[in-house]
Design a protein around this motif. Sequence first.
Motif, PDB file in Angstrom:
ATOM      1  N   SER A 102       0.828  -1.199   0.000  1.00 31.16           N
ATOM      2  CA  SER A 102       0.000   0.000   0.000  1.00 31.16           C
ATOM      3  C   SER A 102       0.865   1.253   0.000  1.00 31.16           C
ATOM      4  N   THR A 103       2.134   1.098   0.398  1.00 30.01           N
ATOM      5  CA  THR A 103       3.011   2.254   0.597  1.00 30.01           C
ATOM      6  C   THR A 103       4.385   1.994   0.009  1.00 30.01           C
ATOM      7  N   ILE A 104       4.918   3.000  -0.669  1.00 30.82           N
ATOM      8  CA  ILE A 104       6.297   2.971  -1.133  1.00 30.82           C
ATOM      9  C   ILE A 104       7.004   4.207  -0.578  1.00 30.82           C
ATOM     10  N   ILE A 105       8.217   4.028  -0.074  1.00 36.01           N
ATOM     11  CA  ILE A 105       9.005   5.139   0.453  1.00 36.01           C
ATOM     12  C   ILE A 105      10.167   5.390  -0.492  1.00 36.01           C
ATOM     13  N   LEU A 106      10.235   6.593  -1.001  1.00 29.77           N
ATOM     14  CA  LEU A 106      11.296   6.961  -1.938  1.00 29.77           C
ATOM     15  C   LEU A 106      12.360   7.769  -1.204  1.00 29.77           C
ATOM     16  N   ASN A 107      13.563   7.214  -1.122  1.00 32.95           N
ATOM     17  CA  ASN A 107      14.682   7.942  -0.530  1.00 32.95           C
ATOM     18  C   ASN A 107      15.319   8.775  -1.640  1.00 32.95           C
ATOM     19  N   VAL A 108      14.865  10.020  -1.731  1.00 32.86           N
ATOM     20  CA  VAL A 108      15.132  10.810  -2.931  1.00 32.86           C
ATOM     21  C   VAL A 108      16.526  11.428  -2.962  1.00 32.86           C
ATOM     22  N   MET A 133      18.029  10.269  -6.315  1.00 32.60           N
ATOM     23  CA  MET A 133      17.280   9.292  -7.092  1.00 32.60           C
ATOM     24  C   MET A 133      16.877   9.908  -8.423  1.00 32.60           C
ATOM     25  N   SER A 134      16.919   9.101  -9.468  1.00 28.73           N
ATOM     26  CA  SER A 134      16.498   9.577 -10.786  1.00 28.73           C
ATOM     27  C   SER A 134      14.995   9.395 -10.952  1.00 28.73           C
ATOM     28  N   PHE A 135      14.417  10.116 -11.903  1.00 30.05           N
ATOM     29  CA  PHE A 135      12.994   9.965 -12.167  1.00 30.05           C
ATOM     30  C   PHE A 135      12.691   8.571 -12.714  1.00 30.05           C
ATOM     31  N   GLU A 136      13.598   8.018 -13.481  1.00 30.80           N
ATOM     32  CA  GLU A 136      13.372   6.679 -14.029  1.00 30.80           C
ATOM     33  C   GLU A 136      13.200   5.652 -12.907  1.00 30.80           C
ATOM     34  N   THR A 137      14.044   5.766 -11.887  1.00 31.28           N
ATOM     35  CA  THR A 137      13.934   4.854 -10.748  1.00 31.28           C
ATOM     36  C   THR A 137      12.637   5.099  -9.989  1.00 31.28           C
ATOM     37  N   ALA A 138      12.314   6.366  -9.749  1.00 35.67           N
ATOM     38  CA  ALA A 138      11.090   6.698  -9.013  1.00 35.67           C
ATOM     39  C   ALA A 138       9.854   6.236  -9.778  1.00 35.67           C
ATOM     40  N   ARG A 139       9.854   6.438 -11.085  1.00 31.78           N
ATOM     41  CA  ARG A 139       8.702   6.016 -11.897  1.00 31.78           C
ATOM     42  C   ARG A 139       8.529   4.505 -11.836  1.00 31.78           C
ATOM     43  N   ALA A 140       9.631   3.771 -11.907  1.00 30.89           N
ATOM     44  CA  ALA A 140       9.542   2.313 -11.805  1.00 30.89           C
ATOM     45  C   ALA A 140       9.017   1.900 -10.434  1.00 30.89           C
ATOM     46  N   ALA A 141       9.378   2.653  -9.393  1.00 29.33           N
ATOM     47  CA  ALA A 141       8.888   2.348  -8.050  1.00 29.33           C
ATOM     48  C   ALA A 141       7.384   2.559  -7.959  1.00 29.33           C
ATOM     49  N   ILE A 142       6.897   3.641  -8.570  1.00 33.41           N
ATOM     50  CA  ILE A 142       5.444   3.901  -8.559  1.00 33.41           C
ATOM     51  C   ILE A 142       4.716   2.823  -9.349  1.00 33.41           C
ATOM     52  N   ASP A 143       5.259   2.441 -10.477  1.00 25.57           N
ATOM     53  CA  ASP A 143       4.620   1.379 -11.272  1.00 25.57           C
ATOM     54  C   ASP A 143       4.571   0.066 -10.483  1.00 25.57           C
ATOM     55  N   LEU A 144       5.661  -0.249  -9.774  1.00 23.30           N
ATOM     56  CA  LEU A 144       5.679  -1.455  -8.951  1.00 23.30           C
ATOM     57  C   LEU A 144       4.615  -1.369  -7.857  1.00 23.30           C
ATOM     58  N   LEU A 145       4.527  -0.221  -7.211  1.00 18.90           N
ATOM     59  CA  LEU A 145       3.520  -0.027  -6.169  1.00 18.90           C
ATOM     60  C   LEU A 145       2.120  -0.275  -6.706  1.00 18.90           C
ATOM     61  N   LEU A 146       1.806   0.267  -7.874  1.00 24.08           N
ATOM     62  CA  LEU A 146       0.457   0.148  -8.421  1.00 24.08           C
ATOM     63  C   LEU A 146       0.137  -1.285  -8.839  1.00 24.08           C
ATOM     64  N   VAL A 147       1.137  -2.017  -9.276  1.00 28.90           N
ATOM     65  CA  VAL A 147       0.918  -3.438  -9.590  1.00 28.90           C
ATOM     66  C   VAL A 147       0.640  -4.226  -8.323  1.00 28.90           C
ATOM     67  N   ASN A 167      15.668  17.583  -3.215  1.00 26.50           N
ATOM     68  CA  ASN A 167      15.429  17.012  -4.548  1.00 26.50           C
ATOM     69  C   ASN A 167      13.984  17.282  -4.967  1.00 26.50           C
ATOM     70  N   MET A 168      13.603  18.545  -4.871  1.00 25.79           N
ATOM     71  CA  MET A 168      12.230  18.922  -5.209  1.00 25.79           C
ATOM     72  C   MET A 168      11.866  18.690  -6.672  1.00 25.79           C
ATOM     73  N   PRO A 169      12.779  18.865  -7.631  1.00 30.45           N
ATOM     74  CA  PRO A 169      12.391  18.578  -9.017  1.00 30.45           C
ATOM     75  C   PRO A 169      11.863  17.158  -9.173  1.00 30.45           C
ATOM     76  N   LEU A 170      12.507  16.200  -8.512  1.00 31.41           N
ATOM     77  CA  LEU A 170      12.030  14.816  -8.594  1.00 31.41           C
ATOM     78  C   LEU A 170      10.664  14.669  -7.931  1.00 31.41           C
ATOM     79  N   ILE A 171      10.490  15.269  -6.744  1.00 29.58           N
ATOM     80  CA  ILE A 171       9.214  15.142  -6.035  1.00 29.58           C
ATOM     81  C   ILE A 171       8.078  15.678  -6.891  1.00 29.58           C
TER      82      ILE A 171
END
Length: 476
Positions: A102-108, A133-147, A167-171
Amino acid sequence: MGSLTLIPHNAHRVDVDGLAMLMHVPTTSLFEMDEVSRSVYELFRRVGVADAEMLRAELGEQFAPDALADCLQSLISLDILRDSADPGKPLTVQKVEDIPLSTIILNVNTGCNLACTYCYKEDLTTPAKGEKMSFETARAAIDLLLVQAASRDKVNVVFFGGEPLSNMPLIRQVVDYTEARVAELGKAVDFTLTTNATLLTEDLADWFDAHRFGLTVSMDGPRALHDKNRKTVGGRGTYDVVAGKVRMLLARYRSRPVGVRVTLTAGVTDVLAIHDHMINDLGFAEVGFGPATSGPIAVFNLQPDMLKSVFEDMKTLGRRYVDAAIRGENIGFSNMHQLLSDIAKGMKKAVPCGAGLGLLAVDKDGDLHLCHRFVGSNQPTYGNVTTGIDVPKLATFVETAQDRSAFGCKTCRIRSICAGGCYHESYARQNDPFAPVYHYCDLLRDWVDFGIEAYTRIMRANPSFFRAHLQPRSAA
């Protein structure tokens, strides 16, 4: 009936203002004992094993046979009494076949502009050396969370660091991407972030407000206490900067209450003064206290006598909480909120928290950790956002964590609330995530007893407090 035996580790009595309250330990359910159940329970506590003849001899003149029979049946159904010849059921370990996140924690970012003396983060570094953290990694983390959260209506994304605002641009990218994805799937998303507040601006406060972030500020109290440990990389105290940013934030933020997390260390233990300052001087909605006992620099950790004193002060503040609750007021003490919520819901924990089941943390390389506290540690990882969760490896950990009977947890009266305690606390202190937090055990048992007393008093005097203040908080 044959002889019955008391299963003492399945029941715990707490007397509150003339009431005998019985906690059913396996479920943390709370019952008010009547005269019959109190007498039966105390008889078994005294003798351990009793048969029908003894019950008639001891209690037959006080209570009707039907009343005694009904009481015995209730206690048997709760496994507080058991046939003396019945060894009972062995511990059942729930098999883990999937990880329903239900939760993913991104260490940005591993970089932080502060150098707090007690910080547990093993990968922490200065801003100049921070690895983002790169956006590619963060995006993959969100996709994993949603699956992994396919069956859930709502997901949670937590931003952590280092200092996440570095790292506000990534957030911003992650929020835009996640909001679009959950809308496609018909889900909701909740964003949360913990910050030292030094990098907050009015624009950021307004942006967080627009996206309904749950914000927590790390701060340790009035200037003299805060500046002991929370310093810049250059060694300067940060109270004045943080207090100014907090006042700005609280003046603008409207979407959700903002809380503060206080780390209690040697020399920073004045719970009452800190709470008063945070609530009345700065205006936070809630204050939560976290005693430091296993940080990397031992001189800052609370030793047993200090820890005991801290818990006594927390109980003093807890009594103020109860008095206010009876008046229908909420003084914003989140440790009491959590304790009373656990008792009100009736906890039945097999593991101490959602780490490894409902929650995973992602590091800058996309590796998956039990929680944010383990990022940068020497503990195993459990897959990667690109290759997926290593379910067999993670399942083995969670299944092993369910059985701490070798450590004595099997007969502990708060096992359904504590379940052995924080994995990281145990790892940091004993280098074993499964070893119970023994330095806390007696204090936590006393804290739960205090919670039972508080819950009972509030329920008798003003039960609407729970509906008005705890239920909305849990929902948020």
